[in-house]
Design an enzyme around this catalytic site. Sequence first.
Site: not given
Length: 296
Positions: A44, A158
């Site tokens: 991320s 993510d």
Amino acid sequence: MSEKTRKTVSLVLGSGGARGLAHIGVIKWLLENNYEIKSITGCSIGSLIGGVYATGKLEQLEKWMSSITSADIITLLDISWDGSGLFKGDKIINTLVDLVGETQIENLPIPFTAVAADIQAEKEVWINSGSLFNAIRASISLPLFFTPVDYKGTKLIDGGVLNPVPIAPTFGDNTDLTIAVNLGGTLSNTGNDAIHKSEKQINYMRFQTGIKKFIQKLNEGSKENVTQNRNMYDVANMAFDAMQSTIGRQKIAAYPPDVVIEIARNACGTLEFDRSSEMIDLGYRTAKTYFTRNNY
């Protein structure tokens, strides 16, 4: 530390939204103290900071991030109409490409891995070749907020959903230390969070106003739906933070790195990128404190 005792590092940069600007501070402290970063794995926001560092353009990113206001953040959000996420993320990625330049991961001077999640197959995806910013875009696809990314026929989101502190990709590295930066650290009742409470509330309200305008368009002006969607996002965001913190602790316990630098998960909000300078400084000070206390 002399050249003789210089230590090589495998750096693992975790997920956690705007708290991830602390990664910049950690990197700055390591470089100033003669640690050599030989590989980076990021998830991320960690993939974004780590990938840009690997290009040699971290200073440009730091200057840009430190100048961002809450109003600037709103202008970088592009509405998605396909229902899989509020925003497409193209504006953010294109802005970063303009700032840093596009490159292929295999052409970077150090090994780099971005970690995303194939939610349908329930497995991590390690991206260590191809377009750097395509890999970063996949790794930052926060559920509900950004749309998933198509990657080799699969939908990726993510990486923090499955592994917010991805240590495993470093197992084959021949380095002196594996250093992991965990952005899901123990909640802090003092310090940054208390000092900046009123400022945080103001910035949060500004950001929420901008988000509200977007959602109003999506819901054709329905006030009731706006409130429901906003509250739904808030709850989902808090749940995601709590989930990542728990999973992160489990991953670190299962695959303990040599060093864990922890940033409190309430140091700032997930989307408070207008507090970049503060987070960078926090990362620098936290790294310094850790290494000083532990005589590294």
